[in-house]
Design a protein around this motif. Structure first.
Motif, short mmCIF file in Angstrom:
data_model
loop_
_atom_site.label_atom_id
_atom_site.label_comp_id
_atom_site.label_asym_id
_atom_site.label_seq_id
_atom_site.Cartn_x
_atom_site.Cartn_y
_atom_site.Cartn_z
N THR A 13 -5.51 17.42 -4.49
CA THR A 13 -4.21 17.37 -4.40
C THR A 13 -3.65 16.19 -3.82
OG1 THR A 13 -4.22 18.11 -1.97
CG2 THR A 13 -4.13 19.98 -3.63
N PHE A 14 -2.37 15.90 -3.64
CA PHE A 14 -1.77 14.84 -3.26
C PHE A 14 -2.11 14.21 -2.01
CE2 PHE A 14 1.48 12.20 -0.71
CZ PHE A 14 1.24 11.19 -1.34
N TRP A 15 -2.30 15.13 -0.91
CA TRP A 15 -2.65 14.87 0.43
C TRP A 15 -4.15 14.48 0.60
CZ3 TRP A 15 1.35 13.47 3.02
CH2 TRP A 15 2.58 13.95 2.82
N GLU A 16 -5.01 14.93 -0.21
CA GLU A 16 -6.33 14.75 -0.27
C GLU A 16 -6.56 13.29 -1.07
OE1 GLU A 16 -8.80 19.06 -0.68
OE2 GLU A 16 -7.69 18.11 -2.38
N PHE A 45 -3.53 -6.68 9.33
CA PHE A 45 -3.16 -5.68 10.40
C PHE A 45 -2.04 -4.80 9.58
CE2 PHE A 45 -4.73 -8.11 14.13
CZ PHE A 45 -5.86 -7.30 14.31
N GLY A 46 -1.17 -5.25 8.88
CA GLY A 46 -0.46 -4.52 7.87
C GLY A 46 -1.29 -3.52 7.07
N GLN A 47 -2.31 -3.58 6.64
CA GLN A 47 -3.15 -2.76 5.90
C GLN A 47 -3.56 -1.57 7.06
OE1 GLN A 47 -5.96 -4.28 3.26
NE2 GLN A 47 -4.80 -6.06 3.42
N LEU A 48 -3.98 -2.20 8.13
CA LEU A 48 -4.62 -1.23 9.07
C LEU A 48 -3.55 -0.14 9.48
CD1 LEU A 48 -7.30 -1.08 10.64
CD2 LEU A 48 -6.19 -2.28 12.52
N LEU A 49 -2.10 -0.76 9.72
CA LEU A 49 -1.08 -0.16 9.90
C LEU A 49 -0.77 1.03 9.29
CD1 LEU A 49 1.33 -0.41 12.36
CD2 LEU A 49 2.43 -1.32 10.52
N PHE A 50 -0.90 0.62 7.68
CA PHE A 50 -0.45 1.62 6.82
C PHE A 50 -1.63 2.77 6.96
CE2 PHE A 50 -2.08 3.14 2.70
CZ PHE A 50 -0.84 3.81 2.35
N SER A 51 -2.95 2.28 6.76
CA SER A 51 -4.02 3.38 6.77
C SER A 51 -3.81 4.38 7.83
CB SER A 51 -5.17 2.62 6.37
OG SER A 51 -5.79 1.99 7.59
N ILE A 52 -3.55 3.98 9.08
CA ILE A 52 -3.85 4.84 10.25
C ILE A 52 -2.72 5.99 10.20
CG2 ILE A 52 -3.64 4.97 12.60
CD1 ILE A 52 -4.95 2.34 12.78
N VAL A 53 -1.51 5.23 9.71
CA VAL A 53 -0.29 6.11 9.58
C VAL A 53 -0.40 7.10 8.53
CG1 VAL A 53 1.99 6.30 8.86
CG2 VAL A 53 1.15 4.44 10.54
N ALA A 54 -1.00 6.73 7.39
CA ALA A 54 -1.23 7.37 6.09
C ALA A 54 -2.35 8.59 6.57
CB ALA A 54 -1.64 6.81 5.14
N MET A 55 -3.57 8.06 7.25
CA MET A 55 -4.42 9.05 7.50
C MET A 55 -3.92 10.22 8.50
SD MET A 55 -8.21 8.00 8.27
CE MET A 55 -8.27 7.22 6.73
N TYR A 71 0.71 -1.35 0.14
CA TYR A 71 0.11 -0.01 -0.03
C TYR A 71 0.90 1.26 0.19
CZ TYR A 71 -4.07 -2.77 0.15
OH TYR A 71 -5.25 -3.37 -0.07
N ALA A 72 2.04 1.20 0.63
CA ALA A 72 2.88 2.46 0.52
C ALA A 72 3.15 2.60 -0.72
CB ALA A 72 4.09 2.08 1.57
N GLY A 73 3.56 1.33 -1.49
CA GLY A 73 3.74 1.59 -2.92
C GLY A 73 2.95 2.24 -3.83
N THR A 74 1.78 2.01 -3.61
CA THR A 74 0.41 2.61 -4.26
C THR A 74 0.63 4.02 -3.91
OG1 THR A 74 -0.71 0.59 -4.08
CG2 THR A 74 -1.98 2.49 -4.77
N ALA A 75 0.82 4.54 -2.51
CA ALA A 75 0.88 5.72 -2.46
C ALA A 75 1.96 6.58 -2.85
CB ALA A 75 0.81 5.87 -0.62
N ILE A 76 3.18 5.85 -2.92
CA ILE A 76 4.40 6.60 -3.58
C ILE A 76 4.21 6.73 -5.14
CG2 ILE A 76 6.81 6.29 -4.09
CD1 ILE A 76 7.18 4.77 -1.57
#
Lengths: 270, 268
Positions: free
Chosen positions: A62-65, A123-133, A41-46
């Motif tokens: 924008t990117f953050w949105e 939980f890996g996705q959960l971790l990513f989504s919370i940090v990203a949010m 998921y971090a890859g998709t965000a990058i």
């Protein structure tokens, strides 16, 4: 009624506890799985960041949105995966005949299927989504009012129900055709890719389809309009309030269809 | 020599016939490809909304880029997937391959050639002829440009094949490749320019990408196809691909030799 509900919950937690223990048996694989999901998921965000580097924005986002929109979808999807993901290969139980065993047990087959697995890897996705949010929230200098927190909560629960219902609906196809895995890839995969971007990127008929027929728009796009104070879109931000009721209604319909399929089911044969 | 080649071609023929037997597989793959194309087409259309050209690339060129990129990805995806190689290593089936009188990496290449040519002739080619006729994006105008594009795309295929098989063979040591695998796939998808061309990268990232082997997979052939790489500029790009192919193939050979020595059949 209340007693049978409590009994159901007790059985659910017991079975789920066993499932978690089996998954924790292989520590190394378990950690790798979580890391792997977070990195995908971090890859998709990058990729999104790189794409918007030269263009600045996509349809006014924008990117953050965009990251916020994406993280909101991943957040509810990760909970969906934990609770419902094994529904996508329920057809295996049917083909192998294991499903028939569930029918003779003294609990509802739906409860039995849902309690089969509790996918901790998500939980890996959960971790990513919370940090990203959190990053997006800070970068966008958001300051939610009380009602927006309610919309946020509604989007998580509603989004989980909507995506979970989709998996239930897809698995129900196996009662008629004995196959559902392919349908999962044909429906869920493109739907989840669509959800990563603002709905206004796509043609009108797709927008209508995912708002009224398969309500994916209520998972992240419509609540995000409310949460990011986006008022200049073709949808009014008040749509975002309906994630939870839509989720409950959609779940009720899909559960009904699943039960219809169950009535129709006549074993895989032989 | 001729006889060995004929033997390998037999694998190609068999795999072509096998693909013809599994129609549903072929259909679901092509539907997936069309949907990806649709999604990325919409995204690029939305990105270009209000811009005539960005970094000197017009929407017309970008449309052509994404179309040819998706067509190439459709071809690449028809080969043996990575998990199948890993599965063979984990189950120990790979040991049987080693007993047989052929070279496994070469046999896989020829087998993939069969399924790819089937998929190309029956799905990708007709589909993309229709799509190109509908949207009329830029296409190569001269025979030499077509020839160089095909050469470059073939080099790109071999680079990706060598890299992916090498990676698949790491299963011999790692058993569980979870996290590493995701980084590998991410690098391929971003740095190969599969959906975002390297022109749009920030300068530092573009420099990094130009030092990696991945750009040879999709970016260079795509750029030749849309005419963004032309004239004298093509030769260094092709040379870059050839050099990387030699390196990647060398790496594959090295890892394969090491892996053959190290075989551990689990649960045997």
């Amino acid at each position: 009624m209340l007693k049978s509900c409590l009994r159901g919950l007790k059985i659910y937690f017991y079975m789920v506890g066993v499932s978690i223990k089996t998954q924790l048996q292989y520590r190394y694989a378990f950690v790798m799985n979580i890391l792997g999901w977070a990195m995908t998921y971090a890859g998709t965000a990058i990729t999104m960041w790189v794409m918007l580097y030269s263009f600045g924005s996509i349809r006014g986002w924008t990117f953050w949105e965009l990251l916020f929109l994406f993280a909101l979808a991943v957040l509810s999807w990760s909970i969906t995966m934990v609770l419902f993901f094994h529904f996508h290969n329920m057809d295996e139980y049917i083909v192998e005949g294991t499903f028939d065993r569930f029918l003779v047990r003294p609990i509802h087959p739906f409860l039995h299927v849902i309690a089969l697995k509790f996918d901790v890897g998500a939980f890996g996705q959960l971790l990513f989504s919370i940090v990203a949010m959190i990053i997006a929230y800070v970068q966008l200098k958001l300051n939610w009012q009380f009602y927006q927190w309610l919309v946020f909560l509604g989007a998580i629960i509603g989004g989980t129900l909507i995506q979970g219902s989709m998996l239930v609906l897809i698995s129900a196809a196996a009662f008629w055709t004995t196959r559902s895995e392919r349908l999962f890839w044909a429906l869920m995969w493109p739907a989840r890719n669509l959800m990563n971007y603002p709905l206004t990127v796509f043609p009108r008929f797709i927008q209508l389809l995912v708002t009224f027929l398969l309500p994916f728009a209520f998972v992240n796009f419509l609540p995000a309009l409310t949460l990011l104070d986006k008022t200049k879109e073709s949808f009014d931000p008040f749509w975002g309030f309906f994630s939870l009721p839509v989720g409950i209604a959609f779940f009720a319909i899909c559960f009904k269809i699943w039960n219809l399929g169950l009535d129709h089911y006549k074993s895989a044969g032989s | 020599m001729m006889k060995t080649f004929k033997m390998y071609l037999e694998f190609t023929r068999k795999s072509f016939q096998r693909s013809a037997a599994y129609r549903v597989d072929s259909w679901s793959r092509i539907i997936g490809n069309i949907m990806s194309l649709g999604i990325w087409g919409c995204i690029w259309f939305a990105l270009y909304h209000g811009h005539d050209s960005v970094e000197n690339i017009s929407f017309q060129s970008m449309l052509s880029y994404i179309l040819i990129s998706m067509a190439l990805q459709g071809i690449h995806n028809a080969g043996t997937p990575l998990w199948e190689i890993q599965y063979r290593v984990r189950t120990g089936d790979i040991a049987f391959e080693m007993l047989r009188p052929y070279d496994y990496p070469l046999r896989m290449l020829f087998t993939d050639l069969g399924s790819i040519s089937f998929h190309f002739v029956t799905a990708i080619l007709p589909l993309y002829i229709v799509i190109f006729a509908l949207f009329q994006p830029d296409i190569p105008l001269s025979a030499s440009q077509w020839g160089l594009f095909i050469l470059s795309a073939a080099l790109g295929y071999l680079i990706r094949y060598s890299l992916e098989l090498t990676f698949g063979l790491f299963t011999f040591w790692l058993i569980e490749t979870g996290g590493v695998e995701d980084v590998f796939y991410f690098s391929i998808s971003l740095f190969s320019g599969s959906v975002v061309p390297l022109w749009f990268f920030p300068d530092w990232l573009e420099r990094l990408a130009s030092l990696l082997p991945f750009q040879g997979i999709y970016f260079i052939p795509n750029a030749i196809f849309i005419g963004e790489l032309s004239g004298q500029e093509i030769w260094p790009a092709l040379l870059n691909q050839v050099i990387w192919l030699i390196i990647c193939y060398g790496l594959l050979r090295f890892v394969w030799n090491k892996a053959s020595m190290k075989i551990v059949v689990q649960g045997g």
